[in-house]
Each structure stands twice: as structure tokens, then as C-alpha cells.
Scaffold this motif. Structure first.
Motif, PDB file in Angstrom:
ATOM      1  N   SER A   1       0.827  -1.202   0.000  1.00  9.46           N
ATOM      2  CA  SER A   1       0.000   0.000   0.000  1.00  9.46           C
ATOM      3  C   SER A   1       0.864   1.255   0.000  1.00  9.46           C
ATOM      4  CB  SER A   1      -0.935  -0.006   1.209  1.00  9.46           C
ATOM      5  OG  SER A   1      -0.204   0.013   2.426  1.00  9.46           O
ATOM      6  N   ILE A   2       1.972   1.232   0.731  1.00 15.47           N
ATOM      7  CA  ILE A   2       2.884   2.382   0.731  1.00 15.47           C
ATOM      8  C   ILE A   2       3.493   2.573  -0.659  1.00 15.47           C
ATOM      9  CG2 ILE A   2       5.060   3.269   1.635  1.00 15.47           C
ATOM     10  CD1 ILE A   2       4.381   1.833   4.278  1.00 15.47           C
ATOM     11  N   ALA A   3       3.993   1.490  -1.243  1.00 13.25           N
ATOM     12  CA  ALA A   3       4.656   1.591  -2.546  1.00 13.25           C
ATOM     13  C   ALA A   3       3.690   2.040  -3.636  1.00 13.25           C
ATOM     14  CB  ALA A   3       5.278   0.247  -2.917  1.00 13.25           C
ATOM     15  N   PHE A   4       2.489   1.469  -3.663  1.00 16.24           N
ATOM     16  CA  PHE A   4       1.543   1.797  -4.730  1.00 16.24           C
ATOM     17  C   PHE A   4       1.083   3.247  -4.631  1.00 16.24           C
ATOM     18  CE2 PHE A   4      -2.620   1.988  -6.750  1.00 16.24           C
ATOM     19  CZ  PHE A   4      -2.374   1.339  -7.954  1.00 16.24           C
ATOM     20  N   SER A   5       0.906   3.744  -3.431  1.00 20.96           N
ATOM     21  CA  SER A   5       0.434   5.118  -3.271  1.00 20.96           C
ATOM     22  C   SER A   5       1.552   6.135  -3.472  1.00 20.96           C
ATOM     23  CB  SER A   5      -0.178   5.296  -1.883  1.00 20.96           C
ATOM     24  OG  SER A   5      -1.286   4.434  -1.702  1.00 20.96           O
ATOM     25  N   ALA A   6       2.785   5.768  -3.133  1.00 23.00           N
ATOM     26  CA  ALA A   6       3.898   6.707  -3.218  1.00 23.00           C
ATOM     27  C   ALA A   6       4.557   6.746  -4.589  1.00 23.00           C
ATOM     28  CB  ALA A   6       4.953   6.354  -2.161  1.00 23.00           C
ATOM     29  N   VAL A   7       4.244   5.807  -5.476  1.00 22.76           N
ATOM     30  CA  VAL A   7       4.934   5.736  -6.756  1.00 22.76           C
ATOM     31  C   VAL A   7       4.502   6.849  -7.709  1.00 22.76           C
ATOM     32  CG1 VAL A   7       3.288   4.205  -7.930  1.00 22.76           C
ATOM     33  CG2 VAL A   7       5.725   4.126  -8.535  1.00 22.76           C
ATOM     34  N   TRP A   8       3.252   7.333  -7.580  1.00 29.67           N
ATOM     35  CA  TRP A   8       2.725   8.249  -8.598  1.00 29.67           C
ATOM     36  C   TRP A   8       3.423   9.601  -8.624  1.00 29.67           C
ATOM     37  CZ3 TRP A   8       0.661   5.086 -11.642  1.00 29.67           C
ATOM     38  CH2 TRP A   8      -0.060   3.982 -11.172  1.00 29.67           C
ATOM     39  N   PRO A   9       3.685  10.257  -7.504  1.00 28.20           N
ATOM     40  CA  PRO A   9       4.414  11.529  -7.605  1.00 28.20           C
ATOM     41  C   PRO A   9       5.785  11.385  -8.245  1.00 28.20           C
ATOM     42  CG  PRO A   9       3.394  11.316  -5.450  1.00 28.20           C
ATOM     43  CD  PRO A   9       3.255   9.980  -6.122  1.00 28.20           C
ATOM     44  N   VAL A  10       6.495  10.298  -7.921  1.00 34.45           N
ATOM     45  CA  VAL A  10       7.813  10.085  -8.525  1.00 34.45           C
ATOM     46  C   VAL A  10       7.676   9.836 -10.023  1.00 34.45           C
ATOM     47  CG1 VAL A  10       9.921   8.703  -8.459  1.00 34.45           C
ATOM     48  CG2 VAL A  10       8.650   9.125  -6.363  1.00 34.45           C
ATOM     49  N   LEU A  11       6.742   8.991 -10.399  1.00 31.87           N
ATOM     50  CA  LEU A  11       6.563   8.637 -11.804  1.00 31.87           C
ATOM     51  C   LEU A  11       6.178   9.860 -12.634  1.00 31.87           C
ATOM     52  CD1 LEU A  11       4.663   5.433 -12.975  1.00 31.87           C
ATOM     53  CD2 LEU A  11       4.758   7.497 -14.345  1.00 31.87           C
ATOM     54  N   ILE A  12       5.200  10.617 -12.169  1.00 30.30           N
ATOM     55  CA  ILE A  12       4.716  11.768 -12.943  1.00 30.30           C
ATOM     56  C   ILE A  12       5.781  12.855 -13.043  1.00 30.30           C
ATOM     57  CG2 ILE A  12       3.026  13.637 -12.948  1.00 30.30           C
ATOM     58  CD1 ILE A  12       1.041  11.647 -11.694  1.00 30.30           C
ATOM     59  N   ASN A  13       6.445  13.153 -11.939  1.00 30.90           N
ATOM     60  CA  ASN A  13       7.480  14.182 -11.982  1.00 30.90           C
ATOM     61  C   ASN A  13       8.680  13.750 -12.822  1.00 30.90           C
ATOM     62  OD1 ASN A  13       7.068  16.696 -10.027  1.00 30.90           O
ATOM     63  ND2 ASN A  13       6.061  14.946  -9.099  1.00 30.90           N
ATOM     64  N   THR A  14       9.044  12.477 -12.745  1.00 30.36           N
ATOM     65  CA  THR A  14      10.154  11.984 -13.560  1.00 30.36           C
ATOM     66  C   THR A  14       9.812  12.037 -15.032  1.00 30.36           C
ATOM     67  OG1 THR A  14      10.869  10.502 -11.775  1.00 30.36           O
ATOM     68  CG2 THR A  14      11.688  10.029 -13.983  1.00 30.36           C
ATOM     69  N   ALA A  15       8.600  11.627 -15.397  1.00 29.17           N
ATOM     70  CA  ALA A  15       8.175  11.682 -16.798  1.00 29.17           C
ATOM     71  C   ALA A  15       8.187  13.111 -17.315  1.00 29.17           C
ATOM     72  CB  ALA A  15       6.784  11.064 -16.948  1.00 29.17           C
ATOM     73  N   ASP A  16       7.726  14.038 -16.495  1.00 29.01           N
ATOM     74  CA  ASP A  16       7.716  15.445 -16.900  1.00 29.01           C
ATOM     75  C   ASP A  16       9.139  15.972 -17.073  1.00 29.01           C
ATOM     76  OD1 ASP A  16       6.188  18.017 -17.266  1.00 29.01           O
ATOM     77  OD2 ASP A  16       7.395  18.574 -15.539  1.00 29.01           O
ATOM     78  N   GLY A  17      10.019  15.628 -16.128  1.00 32.69           N
ATOM     79  CA  GLY A  17      11.395  16.088 -16.239  1.00 32.69           C
ATOM     80  C   GLY A  17      12.136  15.477 -17.411  1.00 32.69           C
ATOM     81  N   ALA A  18      11.939  14.173 -17.646  1.00 33.26           N
ATOM     82  CA  ALA A  18      12.609  13.518 -18.767  1.00 33.26           C
ATOM     83  C   ALA A  18      12.096  14.035 -20.098  1.00 33.26           C
ATOM     84  CB  ALA A  18      12.406  12.012 -18.680  1.00 33.26           C
ATOM     85  N   GLY A  19      10.809  14.375 -20.173  1.00 33.34           N
ATOM     86  CA  GLY A  19      10.245  14.883 -21.420  1.00 33.34           C
ATOM     87  C   GLY A  19      10.648  16.297 -21.744  1.00 33.34           C
ATOM     88  N   ASN A  20      11.164  17.030 -20.773  1.00 34.15           N
ATOM     89  CA  ASN A  20      11.559  18.423 -20.986  1.00 34.15           C
ATOM     90  C   ASN A  20      13.069  18.595 -21.135  1.00 34.15           C
ATOM     91  OD1 ASN A  20       8.948  19.515 -20.915  1.00 34.15           O
ATOM     92  ND2 ASN A  20       8.944  19.517 -18.666  1.00 34.15           N
ATOM     93  N   THR A  21      13.750  17.528 -21.481  1.00 32.16           N
ATOM     94  CA  THR A  21      15.183  17.635 -21.753  1.00 32.16           C
ATOM     95  C   THR A  21      15.415  18.571 -22.946  1.00 32.16           C
ATOM     96  OG1 THR A  21      15.491  15.369 -20.965  1.00 32.16           O
ATOM     97  CG2 THR A  21      17.279  16.332 -22.257  1.00 32.16           C
ATOM     98  N   ASP A  22      16.412  19.416 -22.831  1.00 35.47           N
ATOM     99  CA  ASP A  22      16.702  20.405 -23.872  1.00 35.47           C
ATOM    100  C   ASP A  22      16.917  19.718 -25.223  1.00 35.47           C
ATOM    101  OD1 ASP A  22      17.498  22.515 -25.398  1.00 35.47           O
ATOM    102  OD2 ASP A  22      19.119  23.167 -24.080  1.00 35.47           O
ATOM    103  N   PRO A  23      16.081  20.031 -26.244  1.00 40.63           N
ATOM    104  CA  PRO A  23      16.241  19.384 -27.556  1.00 40.63           C
ATOM    105  C   PRO A  23      17.617  19.637 -28.174  1.00 40.63           C
ATOM    106  CG  PRO A  23      14.132  20.514 -27.408  1.00 40.63           C
ATOM    107  CD  PRO A  23      14.925  20.928 -26.209  1.00 40.63           C
TER     108      PRO A  23
END
Length: 259
Positions: free
Chosen positions: A130-152
Motif C-alpha cells: 500500500s505504501i509503494a503503490f500510493s507513493a509511486v505516482w508523484p515520482v513517476l509523474i514528476n520523472t516523466a515530466d522532467g525527462a520529457g523536458n530535456t533540452d532538444p
């Protein structure tokens, strides 16, 4: 140094006001902080030096909670960063997954605990899941946003230099996404602490800080209840401070995020 002294002076003033008001009121439901600190020391931190001054009650309450929290947070961090980088590097994958991610993030974490009770029954596996499933989303969403905004432009330079995918990940994508990753980690750390306590309030738990809270409440031991609450606040502050120190070390003081 001046900022740190100001912060601690505000905290000291708040504790002093609490002490004076509690002494003047004399209510058993609102004990003074000096009494709470003395009770917490006697209950958890009056053990022998070879055990780092931890008593048997501390070993049975604090260490199991920290172990469950560390396991759940560690799983969430690894899975969130790995999946976030994979999703963030593909605009199509990010567009397809974003509605699902936003929906999962919006679900109140305590509401998922009964689901894991049904799937895994009571016990540490359910609590960690329950801890892992609930805590994964902020990391996943922020990481996806950061990785997608890498300088072209940097990606184009990497293509010209014929960097391998692993080298692009190591030298370009992860450094660019680190501020967002740590923003997600700090949010997940707070969620992990909340879910750790909540999962230990359920039946079938025999140790942990949450169990200490419910047990003390059932015995009307209000000093222990307050001591556990103060302990949770102190643990949250210490863990967040440690994570912030790691962030400043890896990202740099000027690029740290505020959540």
C-alpha cells in the motif's frame, strides 16, 4: 546561519507558548511539551549506549515502522524513476498514459488500503504494498515530466556525437530530470509516512508507531499518544531534511525544488 537561527527561534517560541498555555490550562488532554519529551525519553530513548540508547519499546515500535516505510518508499522510488523515464522520453506514450497517471494520483491513498487488505490480508506485505503503490505516482509523474523536458538542443548534440542510449540517459536525461525527480521523491516520502501510520492502525498489526498510537488510545495513555505524534513529526522533518541534503548534493543548491 541567520536564517537557521530564525527558524529555530520561531520553533522555540512556539514550544514555549505551548508550555505556558498547557501549564496554565492544566488539562490532561493537552499536556506540556516538557512532560511529553520526558515521557518519550523514558519510553524510547533511555536504553543502553550499546543499543544507541533505544529501549525495547523503541525497537518494537520505531524500527518496524521505519523498515516498512523504507521498503515501500524504495520500491516506489525505483519503479517511479524507471517508468517515468521510459514514459517521458516518448511524447506519444506520455500523452496516452497521462490521463491514467492523473487519475491514479487523484485517488486518496488511504482509500486503497482496504483493496490491499483484500488482496494480501493483514500484515507487513499489505502495508509495504500500500505504501509503494500510493507513493509511486508523484515520482513517476514528476520523472516523466522532467525527462520529457530535456533540452532538444542537447539531444541533437548527443546525436551528432553518436552517444549511445545509455550515455544519453546518464549524461543528459537524468541530470535534466533530477530536480523534478527529487520533487516527486519528497512528495512520496510524505505519503509513505502517512500510509505507514495508517496501515498500522488497522487490525492485525502487532508493532509499529501506528500500533502504539491505537494501543495508547485504548488505554487512555494520552502522554504516549502525544509522544507518538511528536515522534512522527520529528521523523518526517529529519527524513525530509536528509533527502533535501542529498538533493542539494546531486542537483545543486540553486536548482532545488520546493514542494
Amino acid at each position: 546561519m541567520r536564517h537557521a537561527l530564525l527558524r529555530w527561534s520561531v520553533l522555540a517560541l512556539a514550544v514555549a507558548v505551548w508550555q505556558l498555555v498547557a501549564r496554565a490550562h492544566g488539562s490532561v488532554y493537552f499536556p506540556p511539551p516538557a512532560d511529553i519529551a520526558g515521557h518519550a525519553h523514558e519510553l524510547w530513548f533511555s536504553g543502553p549506549a550499546r543499543h544507541f540508547f533505544l529501549t525495547e519499546a523503541a525497537v518494537g515500535a520505531i524500527l518496524p515502522s521505519l523498515g516498512r516505510m523504507a521498503a515501500g518508499f524504495g520500491i516506489a522510488a525505483v519503479a517511479g524513476i524507471a517508468l517515468g523515464v521510459a514514459i517521458g522520453r516518448s511524447r506519444r506514450a506520455y500523452a496516452l498514459c497521462d490521463p491514467v497517471l492523473q487519475f491514479a494520483r487523484a485517488v486518496p491513498p488511504p482509500a486503497l488500503v482496504p483493496v490491499f487488505v483484500v488482496l494480501l490480508d493483514f500484515g507487513s506485505p499489505m502495508q509495504i504494498a500500500s505504501i509503494a503503490f500510493s507513493a509511486v505516482w508523484p515520482v513517476l509523474i514528476n520523472t516523466a515530466d522532467g525527462a520529457g523536458n530535456t533540452d532538444p538542443l542537447r539531444l541533437e548534440v548527443a546525436a551528432v556525437l553518436h552517444l549511445t542510449p545509455a550515455e544519453r540517459l546518464r549524461f543528459l536525461i537524468l541530470p535534466s530530470a533530477l530536480p523534478r525527480i527529487f520533487a516527486g521523491l519528497r512528495l512520496s516520502l510524505s505519503l509513505s509516512l502517512i500510509l505507514m501510520v495508517f496501515s498500522e492502525l488497522l487490525p492485525g498489526t502487532a508493532n509499529g508507531i501506528g500500533f502504539t498510537l491505537t494501543d495508547a488510545q485504548s488505554r487512555s495513555d494520552l502522554l504516549t499518544v502525544w509522544a507518538a505524534l511528536v515522534l512522527l513529526g520529528a521523523l518526517g522533518h529529519l527524513l525530509n531534511t536528509g533527502l533535501l541534503a542529498v538533493e542539494k548534493r546531486l542537483v545543486g543548491k540553486g536548482r532545488t525544488t520546493t514542494v
